[in-house]
Enzyme design. Structure first.
Site, mmCIF file in Angstrom:
data_model
loop_
_atom_site.group_PDB
_atom_site.id
_atom_site.type_symbol
_atom_site.label_atom_id
_atom_site.label_comp_id
_atom_site.label_asym_id
_atom_site.label_seq_id
_atom_site.Cartn_x
_atom_site.Cartn_y
_atom_site.Cartn_z
ATOM 1 N N GLN A 259 0.821 -1.207 0.000
ATOM 2 C CA GLN A 259 0.000 0.000 0.000
ATOM 3 C C GLN A 259 0.853 1.253 0.000
ATOM 4 O O GLN A 259 0.480 2.277 -0.573
ATOM 5 C CB GLN A 259 -0.949 0.004 1.198
ATOM 6 C CG GLN A 259 -1.952 -1.127 1.172
ATOM 7 C CD GLN A 259 -2.701 -1.208 -0.152
ATOM 8 O OE1 GLN A 259 -3.426 -0.290 -0.527
ATOM 9 N NE2 GLN A 259 -2.510 -2.305 -0.874
ATOM 10 N N HIS A 262 1.537 2.933 -3.350
ATOM 11 C CA HIS A 262 0.466 3.634 -4.060
ATOM 12 C C HIS A 262 0.670 5.143 -4.065
ATOM 13 O O HIS A 262 0.446 5.808 -5.072
ATOM 14 C CB HIS A 262 -0.886 3.347 -3.394
ATOM 15 C CG HIS A 262 -1.583 2.148 -3.946
ATOM 16 N ND1 HIS A 262 -1.961 2.033 -5.256
ATOM 17 C CD2 HIS A 262 -1.994 1.004 -3.343
ATOM 18 C CE1 HIS A 262 -2.564 0.878 -5.446
ATOM 19 N NE2 HIS A 262 -2.590 0.230 -4.301
ATOM 20 N N GLU A 327 -8.516 0.741 6.155
ATOM 21 C CA GLU A 327 -9.121 0.305 4.894
ATOM 22 C C GLU A 327 -8.919 -1.203 4.711
ATOM 23 O O GLU A 327 -9.859 -1.940 4.397
ATOM 24 C CB GLU A 327 -8.466 1.064 3.743
ATOM 25 C CG GLU A 327 -8.956 0.655 2.366
ATOM 26 C CD GLU A 327 -8.148 1.292 1.249
ATOM 27 O OE1 GLU A 327 -8.625 1.246 0.094
ATOM 28 O OE2 GLU A 327 -7.051 1.822 1.504
ATOM 29 N N HIS A 328 -7.679 -1.666 4.871
ATOM 30 C CA HIS A 328 -7.340 -3.086 4.767
ATOM 31 C C HIS A 328 -6.752 -3.550 6.095
ATOM 32 O O HIS A 328 -5.857 -2.884 6.635
ATOM 33 C CB HIS A 328 -6.292 -3.336 3.675
ATOM 34 C CG HIS A 328 -6.634 -2.755 2.344
ATOM 35 N ND1 HIS A 328 -6.072 -1.583 1.881
ATOM 36 C CD2 HIS A 328 -7.473 -3.189 1.381
ATOM 37 C CE1 HIS A 328 -6.545 -1.327 0.672
ATOM 38 N NE2 HIS A 328 -7.405 -2.276 0.344
ATOM 39 N N ASP A 361 -6.994 -6.994 -3.833
ATOM 40 C CA ASP A 361 -6.937 -5.932 -4.834
ATOM 41 C C ASP A 361 -7.300 -6.435 -6.230
ATOM 42 O O ASP A 361 -7.723 -5.639 -7.080
ATOM 43 C CB ASP A 361 -5.532 -5.325 -4.876
ATOM 44 C CG ASP A 361 -5.351 -4.205 -3.863
ATOM 45 O OD1 ASP A 361 -6.356 -3.733 -3.310
ATOM 46 O OD2 ASP A 361 -4.193 -3.816 -3.621
ATOM 47 N N HIS A 420 -53.491 16.530 5.819
ATOM 48 C CA HIS A 420 -53.069 15.153 6.105
ATOM 49 C C HIS A 420 -54.183 14.416 6.861
ATOM 50 O O HIS A 420 -54.578 13.307 6.484
ATOM 51 C CB HIS A 420 -51.802 15.153 6.980
ATOM 52 C CG HIS A 420 -50.533 15.435 6.250
ATOM 53 N ND1 HIS A 420 -50.271 16.615 5.622
ATOM 54 C CD2 HIS A 420 -49.429 14.657 6.059
ATOM 55 C CE1 HIS A 420 -49.065 16.583 5.078
ATOM 56 N NE2 HIS A 420 -48.528 15.398 5.323
#
Length: 432
Positions: A259, A262, A327-328, A361, A420
């Protein structure tokens, strides 16, 4: 060096708070620029869209040339290596099979008063998919976004992808064809998001926009939300690995770097109950960095944003995991279920020593579009559920209305909404 913290240290709470804010750098405010672009595209349509494409991507477009035609798709198939096409096809099969299990069920029932109630799920009809462009784009993301939409039954998927200097990764077009994308347009940036939301002379608007992008794309999605739906505002990638000393340090180091490579703003975190193992992983990271093509990016991410937490027992790490909400999350331990049962916040969890995040992934099956920046505390990864909407169903018989209508009318009176109340009471006066 990455931040190293010890859970039993008296200063841990203060240090942990600092760690949580490591990536809270002040971002450039692009909101006005994006607003101007959106307004321009809304007012001038294709002319504005093409003008921004020429300015930012150095490509001159016409209504016909911005559409990827069969000839360009064929050229992409020819240019894409066979092993990549095979991998994309196999990944697509697994992603589709996984998401077919997710489709929610419609349901109806009669309650005790005889009122028929229920809900129905229907697909969002038209979806826009944003795909980052150039040669550093990710065909796997095309599959992960488009296939859940297809499984959900969306009738139209329109993909936008910038082609700076007229370059595109051919695998992106191949992935789009495999996933069943209906239309592909060679435009990107905030202007493409605006076109998807509001439409132009040559690009019909959609109802939902999904897919990652840079700060301008993210801000554009934020600004058009309400006119259309969006999936999420994605931030830099994250991974947390919980590992004991029975792992090969190189395995764990590679997972952390998967990661970090990235983005310099990505974050990789190791949690372990063995300080010596933590040091071995640090050493392994340093060795592996020199083997990476993206060494500079991965190194900056690891040294600026990386973290190592040393705990007495791995179970002690659960509050840290839930607070960071990664996230992971890899549970690289002998009995991952023992930890899994206590964890509440994570985008995706990878169970055991032989489940590196990288399989998620690409080929595991679940979409790799996951909540970042601690949003896993309240949100989920992309799924079929993002491409369907639930409609409530209510059906009263004459008897059913008499059973519950008085309460509805009385509540309407209490809110000062006479029409109503009247719409209910008039029906209750029916003696037929």
């Amino acid at each position: 060096m990455p931040t190293k913290l010890y859970l039993n240290d008296d200063a841990f709470e203060a240090q942990f708070k600092q760690f949580l804010h490591l990536r809270d750098e002040e971002e450039a405010d692009v909101s006005k620029t994006v607003r101007d672009i959106i307004d321009d595209v809304r007012e001038h349509g294709d002319a504005a869209l093409f003008r921004y494409t020429e300015k930012f991507d150095h490509v001159t477009l016409t209504p016909s040339s911005m559409v990827v035609d069969d000839k360009r798709k064929a050229e992409a198939r020819a240019a894409c290596p066979d092993e990549v096409k095979t991998a994309l096809t196999e990944a697509a099969k697994r992603i589709e099979a996984y998401h077919q299990q997710q489709f929610p069920s419609s349901h109806s029932f009669d309650d005790t008063e005889g009122v028929n109630l229920g809900w129905r799920w229907t697909p969002i009809r038209e979806v826009g998919l944003y795909v980052p462009g150039g040669r550093a784009s990710y065909p796997s993301s095309v599959l992960m976004n488009a296939i859940p939409a297809k499984v959900a039954g969306c009738e139209r998927i329109a993909m936008v992808v910038p082609t700076p200097d007229n370059e595109i990764n051919p695998a992106v077009l191949v992935a789009a064809e495999i996933a069943g994308v209906d239309e592909i347009y060679t435009v990107g940036g905030a202007q493409a998001v605006a076109a998807l939301a509001y439409g132009t002379q040559s690009l019909k608007p959609v109802h939902l926009i999904v897919g990652p992008g840079n700060a301008y794309v993210a801000e554009a999605k934020r600004q058009v939300f309400g006119k259309v739906g969006i999936d999420m505002i994605a931030g830099p990638s994250e991974i947390m690995v919980v590992a004991d000393n029975q792992n090969d340090p190189r395995w764990i180091a590679a997972d952390l770097l998967s990661q970090a490579e990235h983005d310099a703003m990505a974050q990789s975190v190791l949690i372990t109950d063995d300080d010596a193992f933590a040091d071995a992983v640090i050493e392994a990271v340093e060795e592996l960095l020199s083997e990476l093509d993206r060494e500079a990016i991965a190194r900056e991410s690891w040294e600026k944003n990386g973290g190592i937490f040393v705990v007495e027992k791995l179970l002690d790490a659960v509050p840290v995991i839930d607070e960071i909400a990664p996230e992971h999350l890899e549970l690289a331990v002998e009995d991952p279920d023992a930890l899994f049962d206590h964890i509440h916040n994570a985008g995706a969890i990878f169970m055991g020593r032989y489940t590196p995040e990288a399989v998620g992934d690409y080929v595991a099956g679940p979409s790799h579009v996951l909540p970042t920046s601690r949003t896993a505390r309240f949100s989920s990864g992309l799924s079929v559920n993002d491409f369907v909407k639930r409609t409530s169903i209510i059906g009263c018989s004459r008897e059913g209305l008499h059973a519950i209508g008085t309460h509805a009318a009385n509540l309407a009176d209490s809110e000062g909404l006479g029409a109503h109340a009247l719409s209910v009471r008039l029906r209750m006066q029916d003696n037929q």
